[in-house]
Design a protein around this motif. Structure first.
Motif, PDB file in Angstrom:
ATOM      1  N   THR A  52       0.852  -1.190   0.000  1.00  0.00           N
ATOM      2  CA  THR A  52       0.000   0.000   0.000  1.00  0.00           C
ATOM      3  C   THR A  52       0.892   1.246   0.000  1.00  0.00           C
ATOM      4  O   THR A  52       1.861   1.317   0.762  1.00  0.00           O
ATOM      5  N   LEU A  53       0.566   2.194  -0.830  1.00  0.00           N
ATOM      6  CA  LEU A  53       1.245   3.484  -0.833  1.00  0.00           C
ATOM      7  C   LEU A  53       0.329   4.515  -0.195  1.00  0.00           C
ATOM      8  O   LEU A  53      -0.720   4.850  -0.749  1.00  0.00           O
ATOM      9  N   ALA A  54       0.706   4.977   0.999  1.00  0.00           N
ATOM     10  CA  ALA A  54      -0.034   6.049   1.669  1.00  0.00           C
ATOM     11  C   ALA A  54       0.684   7.357   1.341  1.00  0.00           C
ATOM     12  O   ALA A  54       1.829   7.571   1.747  1.00  0.00           O
ATOM     13  N   LEU A  55       0.028   8.217   0.610  1.00  0.00           N
ATOM     14  CA  LEU A  55       0.661   9.411   0.055  1.00  0.00           C
ATOM     15  C   LEU A  55      -0.131  10.652   0.426  1.00  0.00           C
ATOM     16  O   LEU A  55      -1.338  10.708   0.211  1.00  0.00           O
ATOM     17  N   ALA A  56       0.577  11.639   0.975  1.00  0.00           N
ATOM     18  CA  ALA A  56      -0.088  12.906   1.273  1.00  0.00           C
ATOM     19  C   ALA A  56      -0.581  13.542  -0.018  1.00  0.00           C
ATOM     20  O   ALA A  56       0.090  13.476  -1.054  1.00  0.00           O
ATOM     21  N   VAL A  57      -1.754  14.141   0.034  1.00  0.00           N
ATOM     22  CA  VAL A  57      -2.311  14.806  -1.143  1.00  0.00           C
ATOM     23  C   VAL A  57      -1.364  15.924  -1.579  1.00  0.00           C
ATOM     24  O   VAL A  57      -0.924  16.741  -0.763  1.00  0.00           O
ATOM     25  N   LEU A  58      -1.030  15.955  -2.863  1.00  0.00           N
ATOM     26  CA  LEU A  58      -0.093  16.921  -3.407  1.00  0.00           C
ATOM     27  C   LEU A  58      -0.835  17.987  -4.204  1.00  0.00           C
ATOM     28  O   LEU A  58      -1.932  17.752  -4.707  1.00  0.00           O
ATOM     29  N   LYS A  59      -0.205  19.138  -4.347  1.00  0.00           N
ATOM     30  CA  LYS A  59      -0.841  20.204  -5.119  1.00  0.00           C
ATOM     31  C   LYS A  59      -0.772  19.880  -6.610  1.00  0.00           C
ATOM     32  O   LYS A  59      -0.082  18.948  -7.027  1.00  0.00           O
ATOM     33  N   ALA A  60      -1.480  20.686  -7.411  1.00  0.00           N
ATOM     34  CA  ALA A  60      -1.641  20.431  -8.852  1.00  0.00           C
ATOM     35  C   ALA A  60      -2.196  19.018  -9.024  1.00  0.00           C
ATOM     36  O   ALA A  60      -3.088  18.618  -8.293  1.00  0.00           O
ATOM     37  N   ASP A  61      -1.675  18.270  -9.970  1.00  0.00           N
ATOM     38  CA  ASP A  61      -2.172  16.892 -10.113  1.00  0.00           C
ATOM     39  C   ASP A  61      -1.012  15.920 -10.158  1.00  0.00           C
ATOM     40  O   ASP A  61      -0.969  14.995 -10.976  1.00  0.00           O
ATOM     41  N   ARG A  62      -0.059  16.112  -9.258  1.00  0.00           N
ATOM     42  CA  ARG A  62       1.087  15.216  -9.223  1.00  0.00           C
ATOM     43  C   ARG A  62       0.708  13.815  -8.757  1.00  0.00           C
ATOM     44  O   ARG A  62       1.404  12.859  -9.071  1.00  0.00           O
ATOM     45  N   ILE A  63      -0.379  13.710  -8.016  1.00  0.00           N
ATOM     46  CA  ILE A  63      -0.795  12.384  -7.566  1.00  0.00           C
ATOM     47  C   ILE A  63      -1.161  11.511  -8.766  1.00  0.00           C
ATOM     48  O   ILE A  63      -0.919  10.297  -8.755  1.00  0.00           O
ATOM     49  N   GLY A  64      -1.711  12.094  -9.812  1.00  0.00           N
ATOM     50  CA  GLY A  64      -2.036  11.315 -10.996  1.00  0.00           C
ATOM     51  C   GLY A  64      -0.807  10.614 -11.556  1.00  0.00           C
ATOM     52  O   GLY A  64      -0.866   9.439 -11.936  1.00  0.00           O
ATOM     53  N   TRP A  65       0.306  11.316 -11.612  1.00  0.00           N
ATOM     54  CA  TRP A  65       1.563  10.725 -12.093  1.00  0.00           C
ATOM     55  C   TRP A  65       2.019   9.608 -11.155  1.00  0.00           C
ATOM     56  O   TRP A  65       2.446   8.551 -11.612  1.00  0.00           O
ATOM     57  N   VAL A  66       1.920   9.840  -9.842  1.00  0.00           N
ATOM     58  CA  VAL A  66       2.320   8.819  -8.872  1.00  0.00           C
ATOM     59  C   VAL A  66       1.430   7.589  -8.992  1.00  0.00           C
ATOM     60  O   VAL A  66       1.910   6.452  -8.937  1.00  0.00           O
ATOM     61  N   VAL A  67       0.137   7.789  -9.165  1.00  0.00           N
ATOM     62  CA  VAL A  67      -0.792   6.658  -9.318  1.00  0.00           C
ATOM     63  C   VAL A  67      -0.385   5.804 -10.516  1.00  0.00           C
ATOM     64  O   VAL A  67      -0.354   4.567 -10.434  1.00  0.00           O
ATOM     65  N   GLU A  68      -0.056   6.443 -11.623  1.00  0.00           N
ATOM     66  CA  GLU A  68       0.349   5.706 -12.817  1.00  0.00           C
ATOM     67  C   GLU A  68       1.603   4.873 -12.555  1.00  0.00           C
ATOM     68  O   GLU A  68       1.655   3.676 -12.862  1.00  0.00           O
ATOM     69  N   LYS A  69       2.640   5.503 -11.977  1.00  0.00           N
ATOM     70  CA  LYS A  69       3.911   4.806 -11.769  1.00  0.00           C
ATOM     71  C   LYS A  69       3.787   3.738 -10.670  1.00  0.00           C
ATOM     72  O   LYS A  69       4.374   2.657 -10.786  1.00  0.00           O
ATOM     73  N   ALA A  70       3.037   4.024  -9.634  1.00  0.00           N
ATOM     74  CA  ALA A  70       2.850   3.031  -8.568  1.00  0.00           C
ATOM     75  C   ALA A  70       2.102   1.810  -9.093  1.00  0.00           C
ATOM     76  O   ALA A  70       2.389   0.674  -8.707  1.00  0.00           O
ATOM     77  N   THR A  71       1.148   2.033  -9.987  1.00  0.00           N
ATOM     78  CA  THR A  71       0.437   0.909 -10.608  1.00  0.00           C
ATOM     79  C   THR A  71       1.405   0.058 -11.414  1.00  0.00           C
ATOM     80  O   THR A  71       1.402  -1.172 -11.327  1.00  0.00           O
ATOM     81  N   GLU A  72       2.263   0.697 -12.196  1.00  0.00           N
ATOM     82  CA  GLU A  72       3.243  -0.036 -12.992  1.00  0.00           C
ATOM     83  C   GLU A  72       4.191  -0.835 -12.102  1.00  0.00           C
ATOM     84  O   GLU A  72       4.666  -1.907 -12.493  1.00  0.00           O
ATOM     85  N   LEU A  73       4.479  -0.335 -10.910  1.00  0.00           N
ATOM     86  CA  LEU A  73       5.420  -0.984  -9.997  1.00  0.00           C
ATOM     87  C   LEU A  73       4.748  -2.039  -9.112  1.00  0.00           C
ATOM     88  O   LEU A  73       5.414  -2.661  -8.295  1.00  0.00           O
ATOM     89  N   GLY A  74       3.442  -2.238  -9.256  1.00  0.00           N
ATOM     90  CA  GLY A  74       2.788  -3.341  -8.568  1.00  0.00           C
ATOM     91  C   GLY A  74       2.103  -3.024  -7.255  1.00  0.00           C
ATOM     92  O   GLY A  74       1.718  -3.940  -6.526  1.00  0.00           O
ATOM     93  N   VAL A  75       1.915  -1.743  -6.933  1.00  0.00           N
ATOM     94  CA  VAL A  75       1.200  -1.385  -5.705  1.00  0.00           C
ATOM     95  C   VAL A  75      -0.242  -1.873  -5.785  1.00  0.00           C
ATOM     96  O   VAL A  75      -0.877  -1.803  -6.835  1.00  0.00           O
ATOM     97  N   ARG A  76      -0.761  -2.377  -4.678  1.00  0.00           N
ATOM     98  CA  ARG A  76      -2.147  -2.879  -4.680  1.00  0.00           C
ATOM     99  C   ARG A  76      -3.162  -1.856  -4.192  1.00  0.00           C
ATOM    100  O   ARG A  76      -4.351  -1.974  -4.478  1.00  0.00           O
ATOM    101  N   CYS A  77      -2.700  -0.883  -3.415  1.00  0.00           N
ATOM    102  CA  CYS A  77      -3.630   0.116  -2.871  1.00  0.00           C
ATOM    103  C   CYS A  77      -2.913   1.446  -2.759  1.00  0.00           C
ATOM    104  O   CYS A  77      -1.741   1.499  -2.362  1.00  0.00           O
ATOM    105  N   ILE A  78      -3.594   2.525  -3.126  1.00  0.00           N
ATOM    106  CA  ILE A  78      -3.066   3.877  -2.976  1.00  0.00           C
ATOM    107  C   ILE A  78      -3.989   4.609  -2.020  1.00  0.00           C
ATOM    108  O   ILE A  78      -5.192   4.716  -2.255  1.00  0.00           O
ATOM    109  N   ARG A  79      -3.404   5.078  -0.915  1.00  0.00           N
ATOM    110  CA  ARG A  79      -4.182   5.636   0.202  1.00  0.00           C
ATOM    111  C   ARG A  79      -3.807   7.099   0.389  1.00  0.00           C
ATOM    112  O   ARG A  79      -2.891   7.431   1.148  1.00  0.00           O
ATOM    113  N   PRO A  80      -4.473   8.044  -0.283  1.00  0.00           N
ATOM    114  CA  PRO A  80      -4.160   9.456  -0.057  1.00  0.00           C
ATOM    115  C   PRO A  80      -4.572   9.884   1.354  1.00  0.00           C
ATOM    116  O   PRO A  80      -5.539   9.366   1.919  1.00  0.00           O
TER     117      PRO A  80
END
Length: 213
Positions: A52-80
């Motif tokens: 699980t990746l627990a990630l603080a909400v970021l400004k702009a839409d940087r979380i979208g980029w992180v979601v894409e890369k974390a998915t590619e790396l095999g993360v099962r859950c993204i927890r903002p």
């Protein structure tokens, strides 16, 4: 669908771990008919590490980029989550976009499970959630190198990686994390942007305990 032609091979997946090989039978603008030829092993393309990746909400839409890369790396859950120094409050539309990004990334990289992208929670609520192992990556001298933790940590089946906001954690939040059992981990001598730290931490954990060996 516009690129598909009858007779072309495809892979179908249900987002929950099941996938099938098939051949396009017919294709229109609105639908594709596929003849299934083989069921693939369940969990194809998935890491044994429940990360699980627990990630603080970021400004702009940087979380979208992180979601894409974390998915590619095999993360099962993204927890903002939202902490004291978080600079953004995501709308429902942004959260829906994150989930669409996760779906698209899962298709692109050949995963059979689409990571869950959950709704943001407060820092205190995140710490109150049960987790057998939680690693908080933080730029401070108090943090230990990951290899030191890996040397004494039993091989985890479930793991939560925590990445803070652009403004960093407040001292009271770090103290609360310690009380909740978080291990403080460093990522080297340089200060990384939050999105860079998230991808680096996930890749390191998948290398140590997942399928990036």
């Amino acid at each position: 669908m516009r690129r598909l032609r009858p007779g072309e091979p495809v892979v179908l997946f249900d987002g929950a771990g099941r996938s099938w090989l098939g051949v396009v039978d017919a294709c229109t603008r609105r639908a594709v008919a596929v003849m299934v030829t083989e069921r693939l092993p369940e969990g194809e393309g998935e890491s044994a590490l429940d990360l699980t990746l627990a990630l603080a909400v970021l400004k702009a839409d940087r979380i979208g980029w992180v979601v894409e890369k974390a998915t590619e790396l095999g993360v099962r859950c993204i927890r903002p989550f939202i902490s004291q120094h978080s600079l953004a409050r995501p709308s429902a539309a942004r959260q829906a976009r994150w989930r669409q990004i996760a779906l698209s990334a899962a298709k692109q990289c050949g995963r059979t499970v689409v990571p869950r992208v959950e709704s943001p929670v407060d820092w205190e609520a995140l710490l109150a959630e049960p987790s057998p192992c939680r690693l908080l990556f933080w730029e401070t001298r108090e943090a230990r190198p990951l290899h030191e933790i890996a040397a004494v940590l039993p091989r985890p089946e479930r793991l939560t990686v925590v990445i803070g906001p652009e403004g960093g954690f407040a001292a009271t939040e770090i103290e609360a994390a310690r009380r909740a059992g978080c291990d403080l981990i460093g990522l080297g001598p340089r200060i990384l942007r939050a999105e860079t730290a998230a991808v680096a931490a996930v890749a390191l954990c998948q290398h140590l305990w997942g399928d990036l060996r």
